[in-house]
Motif scaffolding. Sequence first.
Motif, PDB file in Angstrom:
ATOM      1  N   UNK A 126       0.849  -1.193   0.000  1.00  0.00           N
ATOM      2  CA  UNK A 126       0.000   0.000   0.000  1.00  0.00           C
ATOM      3  C   UNK A 126       0.891   1.251   0.000  1.00  0.00           C
ATOM      4  N   UNK A 127       0.487   2.265  -0.796  1.00  0.00           N
ATOM      5  CA  UNK A 127       1.330   3.460  -0.878  1.00  0.00           C
ATOM      6  C   UNK A 127       0.556   4.771  -0.804  1.00  0.00           C
ATOM      7  N   UNK A 128      -0.766   4.706  -0.624  1.00  0.00           N
ATOM      8  CA  UNK A 128      -1.562   5.938  -0.552  1.00  0.00           C
ATOM      9  C   UNK A 128      -2.702   5.713   0.441  1.00  0.00           C
ATOM     10  N   UNK A 129      -2.598   6.328   1.607  1.00  0.00           N
ATOM     11  CA  UNK A 129      -3.595   6.112   2.658  1.00  0.00           C
ATOM     12  C   UNK A 129      -4.969   6.639   2.266  1.00  0.00           C
ATOM     13  N   UNK A 130      -5.035   7.728   1.521  1.00  0.00           N
ATOM     14  CA  UNK A 130      -6.331   8.261   1.111  1.00  0.00           C
ATOM     15  C   UNK A 130      -7.035   7.332   0.131  1.00  0.00           C
ATOM     16  N   UNK A 131      -6.295   6.771  -0.827  1.00  0.00           N
ATOM     17  CA  UNK A 131      -6.882   5.813  -1.765  1.00  0.00           C
ATOM     18  C   UNK A 131      -7.262   4.542  -1.018  1.00  0.00           C
ATOM     19  N   UNK A 132      -6.430   4.119  -0.091  1.00  0.00           N
ATOM     20  CA  UNK A 132      -6.734   2.954   0.744  1.00  0.00           C
ATOM     21  C   UNK A 132      -8.056   3.164   1.483  1.00  0.00           C
ATOM     22  N   UNK A 133      -8.237   4.339   2.079  1.00  0.00           N
ATOM     23  CA  UNK A 133      -9.482   4.660   2.787  1.00  0.00           C
ATOM     24  C   UNK A 133     -10.674   4.585   1.832  1.00  0.00           C
ATOM     25  N   UNK A 134     -10.581   5.270   0.680  1.00  0.00           N
ATOM     26  CA  UNK A 134     -11.713   5.296  -0.262  1.00  0.00           C
ATOM     27  C   UNK A 134     -12.064   3.894  -0.743  1.00  0.00           C
ATOM     28  N   UNK A 135     -11.054   3.106  -1.067  1.00  0.00           N
ATOM     29  CA  UNK A 135     -11.320   1.751  -1.548  1.00  0.00           C
ATOM     30  C   UNK A 135     -11.916   0.880  -0.451  1.00  0.00           C
ATOM     31  N   UNK A 136     -11.409   1.011   0.776  1.00  0.00           N
ATOM     32  CA  UNK A 136     -11.951   0.201   1.871  1.00  0.00           C
ATOM     33  C   UNK A 136     -13.356   0.641   2.240  1.00  0.00           C
ATOM     34  N   UNK A 137     -13.630   1.926   2.158  1.00  0.00           N
ATOM     35  CA  UNK A 137     -14.990   2.405   2.409  1.00  0.00           C
ATOM     36  C   UNK A 137     -15.950   1.750   1.420  1.00  0.00           C
ATOM     37  N   UNK A 138     -15.587   1.781   0.145  1.00  0.00           N
ATOM     38  CA  UNK A 138     -16.439   1.186  -0.892  1.00  0.00           C
ATOM     39  C   UNK A 138     -16.526  -0.330  -0.724  1.00  0.00           C
ATOM     40  N   UNK A 139     -15.412  -0.989  -0.397  1.00  0.00           N
ATOM     41  CA  UNK A 139     -15.420  -2.449  -0.233  1.00  0.00           C
ATOM     42  C   UNK A 139     -16.218  -2.857   1.003  1.00  0.00           C
ATOM     43  N   UNK A 140     -16.084  -2.112   2.097  1.00  0.00           N
ATOM     44  CA  UNK A 140     -16.869  -2.417   3.297  1.00  0.00           C
ATOM     45  C   UNK A 140     -18.353  -2.287   3.028  1.00  0.00           C
ATOM     46  N   UNK A 141     -18.735  -1.181   2.399  1.00  0.00           N
ATOM     47  CA  UNK A 141     -20.141  -0.970   2.047  1.00  0.00           C
ATOM     48  C   UNK A 141     -20.598  -2.052   1.065  1.00  0.00           C
ATOM     49  N   UNK A 142     -19.792  -2.327   0.059  1.00  0.00           N
ATOM     50  CA  UNK A 142     -20.170  -3.322  -0.950  1.00  0.00           C
ATOM     51  C   UNK A 142     -20.344  -4.714  -0.364  1.00  0.00           C
ATOM     52  N   UNK A 143     -19.486  -5.082   0.579  1.00  0.00           N
ATOM     53  CA  UNK A 143     -19.606  -6.402   1.206  1.00  0.00           C
ATOM     54  C   UNK A 143     -20.869  -6.483   2.059  1.00  0.00           C
ATOM     55  N   UNK A 144     -21.173  -5.406   2.790  1.00  0.00           N
ATOM     56  CA  UNK A 144     -22.417  -5.388   3.572  1.00  0.00           C
ATOM     57  C   UNK A 144     -23.618  -5.450   2.634  1.00  0.00           C
ATOM     58  N   UNK A 145     -23.595  -4.673   1.564  1.00  0.00           N
ATOM     59  CA  UNK A 145     -24.709  -4.676   0.597  1.00  0.00           C
ATOM     60  C   UNK A 145     -24.894  -6.073   0.009  1.00  0.00           C
ATOM     61  N   UNK A 146     -23.784  -6.712  -0.366  1.00  0.00           N
ATOM     62  CA  UNK A 146     -23.876  -8.066  -0.927  1.00  0.00           C
ATOM     63  C   UNK A 146     -24.469  -9.041   0.088  1.00  0.00           C
ATOM     64  N   UNK A 147     -24.073  -8.915   1.356  1.00  0.00           N
ATOM     65  CA  UNK A 147     -24.607  -9.805   2.393  1.00  0.00           C
ATOM     66  C   UNK A 147     -26.100  -9.591   2.585  1.00  0.00           C
ATOM     67  N   UNK A 148     -26.502  -8.339   2.697  1.00  0.00           N
ATOM     68  CA  UNK A 148     -27.899  -8.015   2.986  1.00  0.00           C
ATOM     69  C   UNK A 148     -28.814  -8.345   1.805  1.00  0.00           C
ATOM     70  N   UNK A 149     -28.321  -8.170   0.594  1.00  0.00           N
ATOM     71  CA  UNK A 149     -29.152  -8.403  -0.596  1.00  0.00           C
ATOM     72  C   UNK A 149     -28.940  -9.788  -1.209  1.00  0.00           C
ATOM     73  N   UNK A 150     -28.104 -10.603  -0.570  1.00  0.00           N
ATOM     74  CA  UNK A 150     -27.815 -11.961  -1.047  1.00  0.00           C
ATOM     75  C   UNK A 150     -27.357 -11.957  -2.508  1.00  0.00           C
ATOM     76  N   UNK A 151     -26.440 -11.051  -2.801  1.00  0.00           N
ATOM     77  CA  UNK A 151     -25.892 -10.978  -4.155  1.00  0.00           C
ATOM     78  C   UNK A 151     -24.417 -11.342  -4.129  1.00  0.00           C
ATOM     79  N   UNK A 152     -23.932 -11.882  -5.200  1.00  0.00           N
ATOM     80  CA  UNK A 152     -24.628 -12.139  -6.454  1.00  0.00           C
ATOM     81  C   UNK A 152     -25.520 -13.377  -6.340  1.00  0.00           C
ATOM     82  N   UNK A 153     -26.487 -13.454  -7.234  1.00  0.00           N
ATOM     83  CA  UNK A 153     -27.368 -14.626  -7.271  1.00  0.00           C
ATOM     84  C   UNK A 153     -26.620 -15.798  -7.905  1.00  0.00           C
ATOM     85  N   UNK A 154     -27.157 -16.977  -7.749  1.00  0.00           N
ATOM     86  CA  UNK A 154     -26.558 -18.148  -8.396  1.00  0.00           C
ATOM     87  C   UNK A 154     -26.524 -17.942  -9.912  1.00  0.00           C
TER      88      UNK A 154
END
Length: 179
Positions: A126-154
């Motif tokens: 890792x070489x940019x803490x701000x990019x790391x933050x933005x990507x982790x924010x999106x990945x954290x949200x995306x993982x929660x969204x995937x869990x709650x919406x049961x996506x992707x589908x089969x």
Amino acid sequence: MPSPFAATALIGESFVGDGANAAHTNVVIGRKGGPVETAWATALATPSAGHVPFMTVVRPSVPVKPQTLFVNKAVAGGELHQRATWGSAQAGLARGVMDAVEEGLIPAETADDLLIIAAVWVNPAVDDLDVSFRNQRAAGYGAVRAAVTATPSVADVLAAAVRGPENPFYTPTPEVLAR
């Protein structure tokens, strides 16, 4: 429509970004009093060399809700990687979980009843803490969204499999994919 939080556990995954600052997050969400709580407490109480799960905080003494256990997938080594793991990635995960609550993916009235275990990849390069933050924010949200919406589908998984498996670290050649 029944609440997805009636399930024993919800599981989600998200990969955001590329290169050294990409974020890959897996989450398990469940109710207190169930198997996710047992796993959460066990992981917190049994760290291993280089992997010390910790509570994700918005700021010191203010844990994110639902309470989220940050489990690092890579041993935090070197000053910048440590700052990214305990700093930018943790802050990004906290913000991503809060985004999910603010948007109603996780109803605020259930946040105190739920626990999240987040396994988080922070690249040692890792070489940019701000990019790391933005990507982790999106990945954290995306993982929660995937869990709650049961996506992707089969069906989505089968459609993606037509091209064959691939990830940022390896893509098999057509010859390897041939049966």
